[in-house]
Design a protein around this motif. Structure first.
Motif, PDB file in Angstrom:
ATOM      1  N   ALA A  72       5.156   8.122  -4.314  1.00 17.45           N
ATOM      2  CA  ALA A  72       4.502   6.863  -3.950  1.00 17.45           C
ATOM      3  C   ALA A  72       5.299   5.661  -4.455  1.00 17.45           C
ATOM      4  O   ALA A  72       5.398   4.634  -3.770  1.00 17.45           O
ATOM      5  CB  ALA A  72       3.083   6.830  -4.507  1.00 17.45           C
ATOM      6  N   GLU A  91      -5.264   1.793  -7.931  1.00 16.00           N
ATOM      7  CA  GLU A  91      -4.751   3.151  -7.762  1.00 16.00           C
ATOM      8  C   GLU A  91      -5.892   4.164  -7.801  1.00 16.00           C
ATOM      9  O   GLU A  91      -6.916   3.950  -8.447  1.00 16.00           O
ATOM     10  CB  GLU A  91      -3.720   3.494  -8.834  1.00 16.00           C
ATOM     11  N   ARG A 143      -2.538  13.956  -4.789  1.00 10.77           N
ATOM     12  CA  ARG A 143      -2.401  12.734  -3.987  1.00 10.77           C
ATOM     13  C   ARG A 143      -2.464  11.483  -4.855  1.00 10.77           C
ATOM     14  O   ARG A 143      -3.155  11.462  -5.868  1.00 10.77           O
ATOM     15  CB  ARG A 143      -3.509  12.685  -2.936  1.00 10.77           C
ATOM     16  N   TYR A 144      -1.718  10.449  -4.417  1.00  9.17           N
ATOM     17  CA  TYR A 144      -1.723   9.155  -5.111  1.00  9.17           C
ATOM     18  C   TYR A 144      -1.868   8.051  -4.070  1.00  9.17           C
ATOM     19  O   TYR A 144      -1.096   7.977  -3.099  1.00  9.17           O
ATOM     20  CB  TYR A 144      -0.431   8.946  -5.897  1.00  9.17           C
ATOM     21  N   LEU A 145      -2.863   7.191  -4.237  1.00  7.81           N
ATOM     22  CA  LEU A 145      -3.064   6.015  -3.401  1.00  7.81           C
ATOM     23  C   LEU A 145      -3.072   4.787  -4.302  1.00  7.81           C
ATOM     24  O   LEU A 145      -3.639   4.824  -5.405  1.00  7.81           O
ATOM     25  CB  LEU A 145      -4.386   6.075  -2.637  1.00  7.81           C
ATOM     26  N   ASP A 200       0.603   5.720  -0.193  1.00  9.12           N
ATOM     27  CA  ASP A 200      -0.239   6.902  -0.037  1.00  9.12           C
ATOM     28  C   ASP A 200       0.684   8.104   0.043  1.00  9.12           C
ATOM     29  O   ASP A 200       1.368   8.308   1.050  1.00  9.12           O
ATOM     30  CB  ASP A 200      -1.102   6.786   1.224  1.00  9.12           C
ATOM     31  N   THR A 238       1.374  12.395  -0.934  1.00  5.44           N
ATOM     32  CA  THR A 238       0.850  13.715  -1.288  1.00  5.44           C
ATOM     33  C   THR A 238       2.012  14.632  -1.646  1.00  5.44           C
ATOM     34  O   THR A 238       3.041  14.644  -0.957  1.00  5.44           O
ATOM     35  CB  THR A 238       0.051  14.323  -0.119  1.00  5.44           C
ATOM     36  N   SER A 290       0.834  -1.205   0.000  1.00  2.00           N
ATOM     37  CA  SER A 290       0.000   0.000   0.000  1.00  2.00           C
ATOM     38  C   SER A 290       0.867   1.252   0.000  1.00  2.00           C
ATOM     39  O   SER A 290       1.856   1.343   0.738  1.00  2.00           O
ATOM     40  CB  SER A 290      -0.906   0.017   1.237  1.00  2.00           C
TER      41      SER A 290
END
Length: 412
Positions: free
Chosen positions: A78, A123, A129-131, A65, A67, A63
């Motif tokens: 990320a 994704e 932001r990238y998750l 996360d 910013t 995982s």
């Protein structure tokens, strides 16, 4: 290395000429044998056949996360975060916990050099932001050479799954499927295995109840243990017995745990530990902590038993009963996938048996344990070592099985 491969091919041609009567069949059979020869460790194609130990050197569900000032920068951040997390999880998987502090710190660039590739499974992005969830595949040879050169002990052999049966003693009664069983609940709540010793947890349904009772687990009823292990696709069983009480001095909750792992190869192993609650800690919290600790200890014991011992080389010659050429192809593939095996040399080959010289790391017990995870049995026969593919026909088993070889709970 090339000369040895050529010699093996010549031997195979000679064998076919002597044993295959029909000339039109010889090219087909030769193709089957040569495909197996190229899979032997030490051959030019051995690395490809190993598939880089993808199940061991692949880290799933990483995982991330991040910013940043914009979406592109967040994506880069990320990705770097994912590399570091995946590397950390891989080291935790391979290296004993008491030696992880000795693993040198690596820069992001150095970690990236150990990664073969990665994929994005999920994704989500915004303007800043990238998750996501990523999957990383590490380079087997690069990682193992790095750890070896750094003097870090490590293991790469993954155990076949084991089924954990948590038995809880309450008021003098052994509980397994009964509710409540807080000990079984604690084990079932553990996160999915990410190490080399994966464990399965029974659901406690009617089929489980019919398979085995708490008393049969405690007494070690081999037939019942084998039945439930087979139904869950497990190679064996781990008995986890918990007995709650009170510490005599502090009067705080105490739980005494005995964990027995029934061995596929070698001797069964048991460990006993007592856990005393910290001030204010409840029995429920203590039980949860004990389950986590014992699960981690099973993992650490497996790593300890399977550490690669570089510099401790050994060799043996073994005969492998065959039920045809497909058996030889299967055996060659499985040998090629065992990290302890450094080289294999085909000494002789007939319709019904192969004689193989194995060069390996460590001792014969370690080698047998690693081979068992690939469904290959290594046993001491009356005159020499015997390699047997699990599931080979009964005739071959009876022909070469040493007397008294009756260990229960074998791989299925």
């Amino acid at each position: 290395m090339k000369r040895r491969s050529v010699a093996l091919k010549k031997d195979a041609h000679k064998w076919i000429s002597m044993t295959i009567d029909c000339p039109h069949m010889r090219p087909l059979v030769m193709g089957i044998i040569l495909s197996a020869l190229t899979l032997l460790p030490g051959s030019a194609n051995a690395a490809a056949s190993l598939g880089d130990e993808t199940d061991v050197f692949t880290v799933l569900g990483v995982s991330v996360d991040a910013t940043a000032a914009n979406a592109a920068a967040a994506h880069v951040l990320a990705r770097a975060q994912g590399h570091e997390t995946a590397y950390s999880r891989l080291i935790n998987r391979l290296v004993p916990i008491d030696r992880q502090i000795d693993v040198p710190k690596l820069s992001a660039e150095s970690i990236a050099s150990l990664v073969r590739d990665f994929e994005v499974d999920e994704e989500k992005t915004s303007s800043i932001r990238y998750l996501g969830k990523l999957k990383f595949r590490f380079k087997r040879r690069a990682v193992t050479e790095y750890l070896r050169d750094a003097g870090i002990p490590f293991a790469v052999t993954r155990s076949k799954p084991l089924l954990v049966l948590p038995v809880y003693r309450s008021a003098g009664v052994y509980l397994l499927w009964d509710d409540p069983n807080p000990w079984r609940t604690a084990w079932s709540a553990l996160p999915p295995a990410d190490g080399l010793a994966p464990m399965k947890h029974p659901v406690g349904n009617l089929a489980d109840v019919n398979d085995i009772s708490a008393e049969q687990v405690i007494t070690g009823d081999v037939d019942r243990l084998r039945a439930i292990a087979t139904r869950y696709g497990a190679a064996g069983v781990v008995l986890a017995l918990a007995v709650p009480s009170r510490d005599r001095v502090s009067r705080r909750p105490l739980i005494e745990v005995t964990v027995t792992r029934f061995a596929v190869v070698g001797q069964d192993r048991s460990m006993v530990r007592g856990f005393v609650a910290k001030p204010g800690q409840t029995m429920a919290a203590l039980i949860k902590f004990a389950a986590q600790s014992m699960s981690s200890q099973i993992e650490e014991d497996w790593k300890s038993d399977n550490l690669l011992r570089f510099g401790q080389d050994a060799e043996l010659i073994a005969v492998a009963p065959l039920d045809g050429l497909p058996d030889w192809v299967t055996l060659a593939r499985r040998l090629a996938d065992v990290a302890f095996v450094r080289k294999s040399e085909l000494v002789a080959l007939t319709r019904t048996r192969a004689t193989v010289r194995l060069g390996f790391l460590g001792d014969q017990e370690q080698l047998a344990l690693a081979l068992a995870q690939k469904d290959v049995q290594l046993v001491r026969g009356p005159d020499m070592w015997v390699l047997r593919i699990s599931g080979a026909r009964k005739k071959s088993q009876e022909q070469d099985s040493p007397p008294g070889q009756s260990r229960q709970l074998k791989s299925t």
